[in-house]
Write a protein that holds these residues in place. Structure first.
Motif, PDB file in Angstrom:
ATOM      1  N   VAL A 129       5.425   2.891  -1.208  1.00  0.00           N
ATOM      2  CA  VAL A 129       4.691   1.832  -0.512  1.00  0.00           C
ATOM      3  C   VAL A 129       3.209   2.167  -0.558  1.00  0.00           C
ATOM      4  O   VAL A 129       2.816   3.322  -0.361  1.00  0.00           O
ATOM      5  CB  VAL A 129       5.159   1.703   0.958  1.00  0.00           C
ATOM      6  CG1 VAL A 129       4.486   0.531   1.637  1.00  0.00           C
ATOM      7  CG2 VAL A 129       6.672   1.578   1.046  1.00  0.00           C
ATOM      8  N   SER A 130       2.384   1.174  -0.775  1.00  0.00           N
ATOM      9  CA  SER A 130       0.941   1.348  -0.836  1.00  0.00           C
ATOM     10  C   SER A 130       0.373   1.790   0.513  1.00  0.00           C
ATOM     11  O   SER A 130       0.596   1.133   1.531  1.00  0.00           O
ATOM     12  CB  SER A 130       0.283   0.030  -1.253  1.00  0.00           C
ATOM     13  OG  SER A 130      -1.094   0.040  -0.965  1.00  0.00           O
ATOM     14  N   VAL A 131      -0.370   2.886   0.519  1.00  0.00           N
ATOM     15  CA  VAL A 131      -1.017   3.371   1.737  1.00  0.00           C
ATOM     16  C   VAL A 131      -2.048   2.360   2.224  1.00  0.00           C
ATOM     17  O   VAL A 131      -2.121   2.038   3.414  1.00  0.00           O
ATOM     18  CB  VAL A 131      -1.678   4.750   1.496  1.00  0.00           C
ATOM     19  CG1 VAL A 131      -2.593   5.134   2.638  1.00  0.00           C
ATOM     20  CG2 VAL A 131      -0.619   5.817   1.284  1.00  0.00           C
ATOM     21  N   ALA A 132      -2.864   1.848   1.313  1.00  0.00           N
ATOM     22  CA  ALA A 132      -3.918   0.895   1.692  1.00  0.00           C
ATOM     23  C   ALA A 132      -3.328  -0.357   2.339  1.00  0.00           C
ATOM     24  O   ALA A 132      -3.844  -0.862   3.339  1.00  0.00           O
ATOM     25  CB  ALA A 132      -4.755   0.521   0.471  1.00  0.00           C
ATOM     26  N   ALA A 133      -2.222  -0.848   1.780  1.00  0.00           N
ATOM     27  CA  ALA A 133      -1.590  -2.043   2.339  1.00  0.00           C
ATOM     28  C   ALA A 133      -0.995  -1.760   3.713  1.00  0.00           C
ATOM     29  O   ALA A 133      -1.110  -2.579   4.624  1.00  0.00           O
ATOM     30  CB  ALA A 133      -0.519  -2.564   1.387  1.00  0.00           C
ATOM     31  N   LEU A 134      -0.355  -0.593   3.867  1.00  0.00           N
ATOM     32  CA  LEU A 134       0.172  -0.235   5.187  1.00  0.00           C
ATOM     33  C   LEU A 134      -0.962  -0.095   6.194  1.00  0.00           C
ATOM     34  O   LEU A 134      -0.859  -0.569   7.330  1.00  0.00           O
ATOM     35  CB  LEU A 134       0.978   1.061   5.117  1.00  0.00           C
ATOM     36  CG  LEU A 134       2.371   0.968   4.519  1.00  0.00           C
ATOM     37  CD1 LEU A 134       2.976   2.356   4.349  1.00  0.00           C
ATOM     38  CD2 LEU A 134       3.276   0.103   5.395  1.00  0.00           C
ATOM     39  N   ALA A 135      -2.056   0.546   5.796  1.00  0.00           N
ATOM     40  CA  ALA A 135      -3.193   0.759   6.698  1.00  0.00           C
ATOM     41  C   ALA A 135      -3.832  -0.561   7.111  1.00  0.00           C
ATOM     42  O   ALA A 135      -4.376  -0.669   8.217  1.00  0.00           O
ATOM     43  CB  ALA A 135      -4.220   1.669   6.035  1.00  0.00           C
ATOM     44  N   ALA A 136      -3.774  -1.559   6.244  1.00  0.00           N
ATOM     45  CA  ALA A 136      -4.406  -2.849   6.532  1.00  0.00           C
ATOM     46  C   ALA A 136      -3.619  -3.674   7.551  1.00  0.00           C
ATOM     47  O   ALA A 136      -4.149  -4.646   8.093  1.00  0.00           O
ATOM     48  CB  ALA A 136      -4.562  -3.648   5.234  1.00  0.00           C
ATOM     49  N   ASN A 137      -2.382  -3.285   7.812  1.00  0.00           N
ATOM     50  CA  ASN A 137      -1.545  -4.035   8.748  1.00  0.00           C
ATOM     51  C   ASN A 137      -1.633  -3.444  10.149  1.00  0.00           C
ATOM     52  O   ASN A 137      -1.849  -2.243  10.312  1.00  0.00           O
ATOM     53  CB  ASN A 137      -0.083  -4.012   8.286  1.00  0.00           C
ATOM     54  CG  ASN A 137       0.152  -4.960   7.142  1.00  0.00           C
ATOM     55  OD1 ASN A 137       0.022  -6.160   7.305  1.00  0.00           O
ATOM     56  ND2 ASN A 137       0.495  -4.428   5.984  1.00  0.00           N
ATOM     57  N   PRO A 138      -1.435  -4.273  11.174  1.00  0.00           N
ATOM     58  CA  PRO A 138      -1.380  -3.739  12.530  1.00  0.00           C
ATOM     59  C   PRO A 138      -0.205  -2.769  12.663  1.00  0.00           C
ATOM     60  O   PRO A 138       0.774  -2.843  11.908  1.00  0.00           O
ATOM     61  CB  PRO A 138      -1.182  -4.963  13.415  1.00  0.00           C
ATOM     62  CG  PRO A 138      -1.028  -6.133  12.516  1.00  0.00           C
ATOM     63  CD  PRO A 138      -1.244  -5.708  11.108  1.00  0.00           C
ATOM     64  N   ALA A 139      -0.294  -1.863  13.628  1.00  0.00           N
ATOM     65  CA  ALA A 139       0.723  -0.821  13.797  1.00  0.00           C
ATOM     66  C   ALA A 139       2.127  -1.397  13.910  1.00  0.00           C
ATOM     67  O   ALA A 139       3.071  -0.861  13.322  1.00  0.00           O
ATOM     68  CB  ALA A 139       0.399   0.035  15.016  1.00  0.00           C
ATOM     69  N   ALA A 140       2.291  -2.487  14.651  1.00  0.00           N
ATOM     70  CA  ALA A 140       3.633  -3.054  14.835  1.00  0.00           C
ATOM     71  C   ALA A 140       4.253  -3.459  13.501  1.00  0.00           C
ATOM     72  O   ALA A 140       5.426  -3.177  13.231  1.00  0.00           O
ATOM     73  CB  ALA A 140       3.590  -4.248  15.778  1.00  0.00           C
TER      74      ALA A 140
END
Length: 198
Positions: A129-140
């Protein structure tokens, strides 16, 4: 409805998270069999009254009176105390909470399905999974994506603490090593979080 209230209250007491607090679904597929609960919005007393009016003799599961089970203790002791101390309508409020959380979960699931297509790639012996994409999403949403990836790829459920440790690979990266999870291992490799079978 009473069973739904008990389910939600037990989930809350166990700290089981939003999935547990959704209670039971009115319809669900269980091992290829469609399970329907058409009376989920009806109180137990109403059901018993209807049976008596129709001359029906309902069957009572003997486990429903056995105080060794937490559900029975909630039914016979906890809910009556809550009703007495906080006022009537506790069971209905718990059932409404379950319905609202189920609506939220359905919306999150749709968002996850749309997001995952863009950020997930197959990796050797697993998925990444892309780190940047995960980071761009809210924690929930980030945490739900992590849980969804592990559940769909490795058929395992993550505890909240495990989910948060994987999320730290995204939000608090300091070179930490792989994280052992049920059925898989997560590690950060460059700009991706790789989940591989153990």
């Amino acid at each position: 409805l009473d069973d739904q209230a008990e389910t939600v209250l037990l989930g809350l007491a166990r700290g089981a998270g939003a999935t547990s607090l959704q209670g039971m679904a009115a319809g669900a597929d269980l091992d290829g069999v469609r399970l329907l609960r058409p009376l989920l919005d009806v109180r137990r007393t109403t059901t018993r009254t209807a049976c008596a009016a129709e001359g029906l003799d309902p069957w009572d599961d003997p486990h429903n009176a056995d105080p060794r089970f937490a559900r029975v203790r909630v039914r016979e002791k906890v809910l009556p105390v809550l009703e007495a101390e906080l006022g009537p309508g506790i069971a209905e409020a718990l059932a409404r909470t379950a319905a609202q959380l189920r609506e939220d979960a359905d919306a999150f699931d749709e968002m996850i399905d749309e997001t995952i297509e863009d950020i997930v790639e197959h990796a050797e012996a697993g998925i990444s999974v892309s780190v940047a994409a995960l980071a761009a999403n809210p924690a929930a949403l980030r945490n739900r994506i992590i849980r969804h990836v592990v559940a769909s790829e490795f058929h395992q459920s993550l505890a909240r603490s495990q989910t948060l440790e994987v999320a730290r690979l995204v939000t608090d990266w300091s070179g930490q090593g792989p994280i052992d999870l049920p059925g898989c291992r997560a590690r950060r490799v460059g700009g991706r979080i790789e989940f591989t079978a153990r």
